[in-house]
Design an enzyme around this catalytic site. Structure first.
Site, PDB file in Angstrom:
ATOM      1  N   GLU A 129      41.639 -22.861  -2.532  1.00 28.86           N
ATOM      2  CA  GLU A 129      42.453 -23.538  -1.480  1.00 28.86           C
ATOM      3  C   GLU A 129      42.457 -23.253  -0.186  1.00 28.86           C
ATOM      4  O   GLU A 129      42.995 -22.799   0.572  1.00 28.86           O
ATOM      5  CB  GLU A 129      43.855 -23.442  -2.088  1.00 28.86           C
ATOM      6  CG  GLU A 129      44.443 -24.039  -3.271  1.00 28.86           C
ATOM      7  CD  GLU A 129      45.889 -24.029  -3.563  1.00 28.86           C
ATOM      8  OE1 GLU A 129      46.601 -23.562  -3.305  1.00 28.86           O
ATOM      9  OE2 GLU A 129      46.227 -24.907  -4.761  1.00 28.86           O
TER      10      GLU A 129
ATOM     11  N   GLU B 254      44.310 -26.168 -11.533  1.00 25.65           N
ATOM     12  CA  GLU B 254      45.611 -25.752 -11.755  1.00 25.65           C
ATOM     13  C   GLU B 254      46.525 -27.020 -11.764  1.00 25.65           C
ATOM     14  O   GLU B 254      46.206 -27.927 -11.079  1.00 25.65           O
ATOM     15  CB  GLU B 254      46.247 -25.032 -10.246  1.00 25.65           C
ATOM     16  CG  GLU B 254      45.832 -23.457 -10.249  1.00 25.65           C
ATOM     17  CD  GLU B 254      46.367 -22.710  -8.815  1.00 25.65           C
ATOM     18  OE1 GLU B 254      47.530 -23.211  -8.606  1.00 25.65           O
ATOM     19  OE2 GLU B 254      45.539 -22.053  -8.104  1.00 25.65           O
TER      20      GLU B 254
HETATM   21  O1  LIG Z   1      52.801 -22.597  -6.057  1.00 27.60           O
HETATM   22  C1  LIG Z   1      52.429 -22.583  -7.429  1.00 27.60           C
HETATM   23  C2  LIG Z   1      50.763 -22.386  -7.290  1.00 27.60           C
HETATM   24  C3  LIG Z   1      50.453 -20.680  -6.814  1.00 27.60           C
HETATM   25  O2  LIG Z   1      51.159 -19.823  -7.628  1.00 27.60           O
HETATM   26  C4  LIG Z   1      48.888 -20.627  -6.586  1.00 27.60           C
HETATM   27  O3  LIG Z   1      48.711 -19.246  -6.568  1.00 27.60           O
HETATM   28  C5  LIG Z   1      48.127 -21.506  -5.834  1.00 27.60           C
HETATM   29  O4  LIG Z   1      46.743 -21.718  -6.032  1.00 27.60           O
HETATM   30  C6  LIG Z   1      48.876 -22.920  -5.636  1.00 27.60           C
HETATM   31  N1  LIG Z   1      48.594 -23.882  -4.921  1.00 27.60           N
HETATM   32  C7  LIG Z   1      49.411 -24.907  -5.105  1.00 27.60           C
HETATM   33  C8  LIG Z   1      49.492 -26.184  -4.191  1.00 27.60           C
HETATM   34  C9  LIG Z   1      49.431 -25.817  -2.763  1.00 27.60           C
HETATM   35  C10 LIG Z   1      50.569 -24.889  -2.182  1.00 27.60           C
HETATM   36  C11 LIG Z   1      50.700 -23.513  -2.463  1.00 27.60           C
HETATM   37  C12 LIG Z   1      51.392 -22.898  -1.910  1.00 27.60           C
HETATM   38  C13 LIG Z   1      52.772 -23.224  -1.397  1.00 27.60           C
HETATM   39  C14 LIG Z   1      52.550 -24.440  -1.128  1.00 27.60           C
HETATM   40  C15 LIG Z   1      51.474 -25.358  -1.664  1.00 27.60           C
HETATM   41  C16 LIG Z   1      50.400 -24.511  -5.779  1.00 27.60           C
HETATM   42  N2  LIG Z   1      50.087 -23.070  -6.271  1.00 27.60           N
END
Ligand SMILES: OC[C@@H]1[C@@H](O)[C@H](O)[C@@H](O)c2[nH]c(CCc3ccccc3)c[n+]21
Length: 447
Positions: A166, A352
């Protein structure tokens, strides 16, 4: 619709990341990361916690691989902690760090589980941050040395490699919005970071090719369908610019070797000096073998003259997760079909997808039926994309177990396994873990 209706070689897995599960933040020679420092900075993490111990995966990895086996997955996505390998970011190697990931990979392979290794999931060695972190091209060089060492050490056994998790979060969330480490709030800095990370990605792909390794390499992007609130020209312009900001700022460089013009021109007016190096982004478009797609929700926007993106996010009616993200399963189908149409053909992995809900233990059970419904609908929509000819090759649920959810600390639970932070970090299967195991074993269908 059962598992057997998916391609027979489809990878079904779960995903984690080093800082979120490993703990042992200062053990066996590991150096400090920017997340160690950020989490230790008062006020940055909502519940005041850190990843110092997390799920203690560093010591319990065999137990956790047994959980993977129990689930019946055939693949596992994890990330390597760069400061565990190079405590100072470059130079001296910490052999115990290499030993840990060698043992992890060997145990996965012994259990018949295919690793997907992410080189960088946000935990930059702090000494590099002292010299500007990703704003400094020295960090790009250090990343290449780190990547080359891992290619050399694990390249014979790891077949799937992702350079970055990301880049939108690494750049804009962390250097423009300041919500993640290193917590900088400066758009010009964020643009420089995005540029250097994309350049580092391209150089790492090129270096991987030079090693003639048997595996495949790609990048992982968090992607969102962006919908205008209305069909007005203004709302549609807002959606175009927001799509550039969230998706195309990274998709276009890695697939087309250039930034999206609609947004580049906005930034050039604001930061003339940015123009001087944006053309070198061509380096980012070294041909990849796959794209990892992290999908969680869509974005709905309406026109906002005060924003440089002419847009503001709108909350629409409907079910939401504990992260307050809209539950929008058809969005995973939309984004997979779009990527294939506009940037394909290329193999895609859902690297994911998952959700946080207020999971509670009741009579020894965690009845997370909302998560089962969430996953069922997203599996079905992934299948619909495959039916339309999109080469989706695998799907990784976020996450194996509850873990350190960045700025939310341990207050948000995404796991298939519940982690009892008050009882020695015990892992307890939620109903969704039991459901996923039955699905993987062809015992139930998705209807
Ligand atoms: O938020 C759940 C997961 C994280 O725990 C992962 O490490 C990360 O790859 C991930 N990306 C996203 C979407 C982008 C995002 C991340 C964090 C906060 C807001 C948006 C959601 N998540």
């Amino acid at each position: 619709m059962k598992r057997e209706m998916f391609p027979s070689d489809f990878l079904w897995g779960v995903a984690t990341a080093s800082y979120q599960i490993e703990g042992a933040y200062n053990e066996d020679g590991k150096g400090e990361s920017i997340w160690d420092r950020f989490a230790h900075t008062p006020g940055k993490i909502k519940d005041g916690t850190t990843g110092d111990v997390a799920c203690d995966h560093y010591h319990r990895y065999r137990e956790d691989i047994a959980l993977l086996k129990e689930l019946g997955v055939n693949s596992y996505r994890f990330s390597v902690s760069w400061p565990r390998i190079f405590p100072c970011g470059k130079g001296e190697v910490n052999q115990k760090g290499l030993d840990f990931y060698n043992a992890l990979v060997d145990e996965l392979l012994k259990q018949g589980i295919k690793p997907l290794l992410t080189l960088y999931h946000w935990d930059l060695p702090q000494p590099l941050q002292f010299h500007g972190g990703w704003t400094n091209t020295d960090t790009v060089q250090a990343f290449l040395e780190y990547a080359m060492l891992l290619f050399k050490t694990l390249g014979d056994r790891v077949e799937l490699w992702a350079t970055f998790n990301e880049p939108w979060c690494i750049s804009f969330l962390s250097h423009e919005l300041g919500e993640h480490a290193p917590g900088i709030k400066d758009r010009r800095t964020a643009l420089q970071v995005a540029h250097n990370v994309l350049v580092a990605h391209g150089k790492a792909v090129k270096a991987f090719r030079g090693k003639n390794l048997p595996g495949k390499i790609g990048i992982v992007l968090n992607l969102y369908p962006v919908h205008p609130l209305s069909e007005s020209e203004q709302d549609k312009e807002a959606a175009t610019l927001s799509d550039c900001y969230r998706n195309r700022w990274f998709l276009d460089p890695v697939f087309k070797g250039k930034y999206p013009e609609e947004l580049l021109s906005v930034y050039q007016k604001l930061y003339g000096d940015f123009a001087k190096d944006y053309e070198s982004i061509q380096v980012a478009s070294e041909k990849m073998d796959f794209l990892g797609v992290n999908y969680y929700s869509r974005e709905v926007v309406s026109y906002d003259p005060k924003s440089i993106l002419k847009s503001k996010t709108v909350k629409v009616e409907g079910k939401r997760t504990d992260m307050d993200w809209e539950i929008y399963p058809q969005g995973i189908q939309e984004i997979l079909v779009r990527i294939n149409r506009e940037y394909g053909p290329i193999d895609l992995y859902v690297t994911e997808n998952g959700a946080a809900f207020k999971d509670e233990m009741k009579n020894g059970k965690i009845q997370d039926y909302e998560r089962i419904d969430f996953l069922k609908e997203h599996f079905k929509n992934t299948y619909y994309a495959i039916q339309q000819g999109v080469p989706v090759k695998g799907y990784f649920v976020w996450s194996l177990m509850d873990n350190f959810e960045w700025a939310h600390g341990y207050s948000k639970r995404f796991g298939l396994f519940y982690v009892d932070y008050n009882d020695n970090l015990k892992r307890i299967p939620k109903e969704s873990a039991r459901w996923f195991k039955k699905f993987l074993n062809n015992e139930i269908s998705l209807e």
